[in-house]
Every structure is written in C-alpha cells, then in structure tokens.
Design a protein around this motif. Structure first.
Motif, mmCIF file in Angstrom:
data_model
loop_
_atom_site.group_PDB
_atom_site.id
_atom_site.type_symbol
_atom_site.label_atom_id
_atom_site.label_comp_id
_atom_site.label_asym_id
_atom_site.label_seq_id
_atom_site.Cartn_x
_atom_site.Cartn_y
_atom_site.Cartn_z
ATOM 1 N N HIS A 30 50.285 48.621 49.070
ATOM 2 C CA HIS A 30 49.449 48.224 47.929
ATOM 3 C C HIS A 30 49.116 49.498 47.171
ATOM 4 O O HIS A 30 48.592 50.460 47.751
ATOM 5 C CB HIS A 30 48.176 47.539 48.439
ATOM 6 C CG HIS A 30 47.253 47.062 47.358
ATOM 7 N ND1 HIS A 30 45.996 46.542 47.621
ATOM 8 C CD2 HIS A 30 47.376 47.030 45.991
ATOM 9 C CE1 HIS A 30 45.406 46.204 46.499
ATOM 10 N NE2 HIS A 30 46.224 46.499 45.489
ATOM 11 N N ALA A 32 47.376 51.106 43.489
ATOM 12 C CA ALA A 32 46.598 50.902 42.264
ATOM 13 C C ALA A 32 47.073 51.884 41.199
ATOM 14 O O ALA A 32 47.318 53.055 41.496
ATOM 15 C CB ALA A 32 45.110 51.096 42.518
ATOM 16 N N GLU A 54 52.390 44.959 46.449
ATOM 17 C CA GLU A 54 51.120 44.587 45.826
ATOM 18 C C GLU A 54 50.676 45.710 44.894
ATOM 19 O O GLU A 54 50.700 46.888 45.271
ATOM 20 C CB GLU A 54 50.062 44.332 46.902
ATOM 21 C CG GLU A 54 48.742 43.801 46.369
ATOM 22 C CD GLU A 54 47.802 43.339 47.481
ATOM 23 O OE1 GLU A 54 46.688 42.861 47.152
ATOM 24 O OE2 GLU A 54 48.168 43.460 48.669
ATOM 25 N N THR A 56 47.618 46.834 41.892
ATOM 26 C CA THR A 56 46.387 46.615 41.135
ATOM 27 C C THR A 56 46.466 47.446 39.865
ATOM 28 O O THR A 56 46.694 48.656 39.930
ATOM 29 C CB THR A 56 45.147 47.010 41.952
ATOM 30 O OG1 THR A 56 45.005 46.107 43.056
ATOM 31 C CG2 THR A 56 43.889 46.941 41.102
ATOM 32 N N ILE A 58 44.562 48.715 36.360
ATOM 33 C CA ILE A 58 43.226 48.890 35.802
ATOM 34 C C ILE A 58 43.335 49.511 34.417
ATOM 35 O O ILE A 58 43.907 50.591 34.258
ATOM 36 C CB ILE A 58 42.340 49.786 36.683
ATOM 37 C CG1 ILE A 58 42.304 49.275 38.129
ATOM 38 C CG2 ILE A 58 40.935 49.895 36.126
ATOM 39 C CD1 ILE A 58 42.954 50.193 39.110
ATOM 40 N N HIS A 101 47.100 42.351 40.661
ATOM 41 C CA HIS A 101 45.713 42.143 40.257
ATOM 42 C C HIS A 101 45.491 42.872 38.936
ATOM 43 O O HIS A 101 45.743 44.076 38.847
ATOM 44 C CB HIS A 101 44.750 42.679 41.319
ATOM 45 C CG HIS A 101 45.127 42.276 42.718
ATOM 46 N ND1 HIS A 101 44.850 41.028 43.225
ATOM 47 C CD2 HIS A 101 45.788 42.955 43.690
ATOM 48 C CE1 HIS A 101 45.304 40.954 44.466
ATOM 49 N NE2 HIS A 101 45.883 42.108 44.776
ATOM 50 N N LEU A 103 42.867 44.145 36.314
ATOM 51 C CA LEU A 103 41.441 44.429 36.140
ATOM 52 C C LEU A 103 41.220 45.071 34.775
ATOM 53 O O LEU A 103 41.576 46.235 34.559
ATOM 54 C CB LEU A 103 40.936 45.364 37.234
ATOM 55 C CG LEU A 103 41.178 44.921 38.692
ATOM 56 C CD1 LEU A 103 40.609 45.958 39.649
ATOM 57 C CD2 LEU A 103 40.585 43.556 38.941
ATOM 58 N N THR A 118 37.133 48.681 46.273
ATOM 59 C CA THR A 118 38.176 47.662 46.102
ATOM 60 C C THR A 118 39.577 48.265 46.026
ATOM 61 O O THR A 118 40.553 47.511 46.053
ATOM 62 C CB THR A 118 37.933 46.850 44.820
ATOM 63 O OG1 THR A 118 38.153 47.692 43.672
ATOM 64 C CG2 THR A 118 36.513 46.294 44.778
ATOM 65 N N LEU A 119 39.685 49.588 45.937
ATOM 66 C CA LEU A 119 40.986 50.216 45.719
ATOM 67 C C LEU A 119 41.738 50.409 47.026
ATOM 68 O O LEU A 119 41.141 50.657 48.071
ATOM 69 C CB LEU A 119 40.815 51.563 45.024
ATOM 70 C CG LEU A 119 40.311 51.541 43.587
ATOM 71 C CD1 LEU A 119 40.276 52.950 43.024
ATOM 72 C CD2 LEU A 119 41.172 50.646 42.705
ATOM 73 N N CYS A 123 47.012 55.426 45.186
ATOM 74 C CA CYS A 123 46.553 55.247 43.805
ATOM 75 C C CYS A 123 47.272 56.228 42.869
ATOM 76 O O CYS A 123 47.631 57.346 43.273
ATOM 77 C CB CYS A 123 45.043 55.487 43.687
ATOM 78 S SG CYS A 123 44.027 54.360 44.660
#
Length: 249
Positions: A30, A32, A54, A56, A58, A101, A103, A118-119, A123
């Motif tokens: 995962h 971000a 996965e 995320t 932002i 996701h 955001l 949440t991260l 990243c």
C-alpha cells in the motif's frame, strides 16, 4: 479467463522482472502519493502499472487546462474534476482490482496527526507548497515511514540532469534548498551537511523563467516532471521488492 490468469497477463512484465515473490510483495503493498500533479500523477500511474495493490491519493486541487501539458489525468473531459478522483478512475481502468482511496484534502498542522495515522508505511511526497511539504516530511520521518520526496521540476527541459539523493546533498534545486532550510530551522534536522536520511529528486539544470506581470514564473515540461515521478516510483518499488532480504512472503 480466470482471475489469476488475468492478473498474470496484466503484470507479465513485473512477474518477469521481480519474480513471483517480488510481485506478491507489490500486490500486498500500500503506497500513498501526496500531491498528484506533474510529478505525482505519473508516479502514481507507474506504481499502479508495476502491480502495487493499494494506493492512497491525496490532493485538494481540481484539474485545470493549464495542467494538460504534463499531468497524466488532465484531459479536456476531466477539466474541473478533483485530481484525486480523475486519477483514481484512470488507475482503476488500468487495474480494476486495484484498491484506491481518493482523499481531496490539504495537509496542515491541525489535521496532521490524524492524517498520519491513516497513511501506509510507503509514501511519496510530491507537494509543491513549502509549508505543507516540510510539515508532512517531518511527520513522515518521525513516524518512521519509508518515503521519498519530490524536488522542483519546473523550468527545466533536460531529464538527464535529474538525480536522486539525500536532501542534505541535493544541489541546484531551489525548492529542496528552501525545504532543507525549513527542516533545519523549524524541525531540528541536522546542520553541517549531515545526511537527513531522506531521498529526494532534484535537478542541477539552471531553471528557465518567464515574465508575467512583472513576476518570474516557471513553465513545465512533461519530459522532466514525469521522469522525476518515475524516479520516485522506481525507488519505492525497489524498497518494496527488496525488503525482508528477499525472503519468501
């Protein structure tokens, strides 16, 4: 066609490059990406196309026509859409099995603690706002995340002058120079040329400026911004596939 064979067909290149064990690590990972603009959008796409399972995304901004020359999710059909939503839809079209996701939010001091919680472990920080950039980098560092940072890519035309190195060692990049100053002054990062143990992209090319209303401004070329994003993605992919000493997952 079975789900397994569909997955293998989509990611044949990654399976051949990293082996089944490395690919399973990518599928289980995962990542971000904070900031999905000229650097962050190709970075996110490269992570998706490699087989990261996965993501995320932002970013608080919406797509503008001025983004069309360099951002992979910027199309006439997406102008006015939130960047994270347009990017998420594009990534799902590449890999329908991707968990993504979106955001649409800004990073500031009042929300950072809850936001960090949440991260994931991996990243990419590709924000161009200096205050938010320093705040997030400090938070990621002290929460022991594995992360990389985007330097300035605007005003350059030569991707061969991009490099990946420690923030303390980056040369010729005004954004990283300012970030380094803020991290030392406000967050206690080491002085005297000591390494920060944070890798960033930076360019040693002298930037080109344009004049608009008496102010100097940057243009941008996708050949450079995308290359910076791909460098960041490749570093994260390397970390994911090489962690645990290559042991079976």
């Amino acid at each position: 066609m079975t789900a397994v064979s569909l997955l293998e067909e989509r990611f044949t290149g990654s399976l051949r490059l990293f082996g089944r064990n490395g690919f399973l690590k990518l599928q289980a990972s995962h990542v971000a990406v904070a900031g999905v603009g000229g650097v962050g959008s190709p970075c996110a796409e490269a992570l998706c196309r490699a087989g990261v399972g996965e993501l995320t995304l932002i970013d608080a901004d919406t797509i503008e026509r001025s983004n069309l020359n360099r951002q992979v999710h910027a199309l006439e059909s997406t102008v006015g859409e939130p960047k994270v939503e347009a990017m998420a839809r594009r990534l799902k079209d590449i890999n329908p099995d991707l968990k993504v996701h979106a955001l649409q939010q800004r990073i500031d001091g009042t929300t950072l603690k809850d936001f960090l919680a949440t991260l994931p472990y991996y990243c990419v920080e590709a924000i161009d706002d200096l205050k938010a950039k320093a705040l997030l980098d400090h938070g990621l560092y002290h929460s022991k995340r594995s992360f990389v940072v985007a330097g300035g890519a605007g005003g350059r035309i030569d991707p061969a002058k991009l490099h990946l190195s420690d923030i303390a060692r980056a040369k010729g990049d005004q954004l990283i120079a300012h970030l380094r100053t803020v991290l030392r002054r406000d967050y206690g990062f080491p002085h005297g040329g000591k390494k920060f143990n944070i890798l960033c992209t930076y360019s040693e090319e002298t930037p080109r400026y344009a004049e608009e209303n008496g102010h100097k401004v940057f243009g941008a070329l996708m050949g450079v911004t995308a290359c910076a994003g791909l460098m960041l993605a490749s570093e994260i992919i390397r970390r994911i596939t090489e962690e645990n000493g290559g042991k079976e997952v």
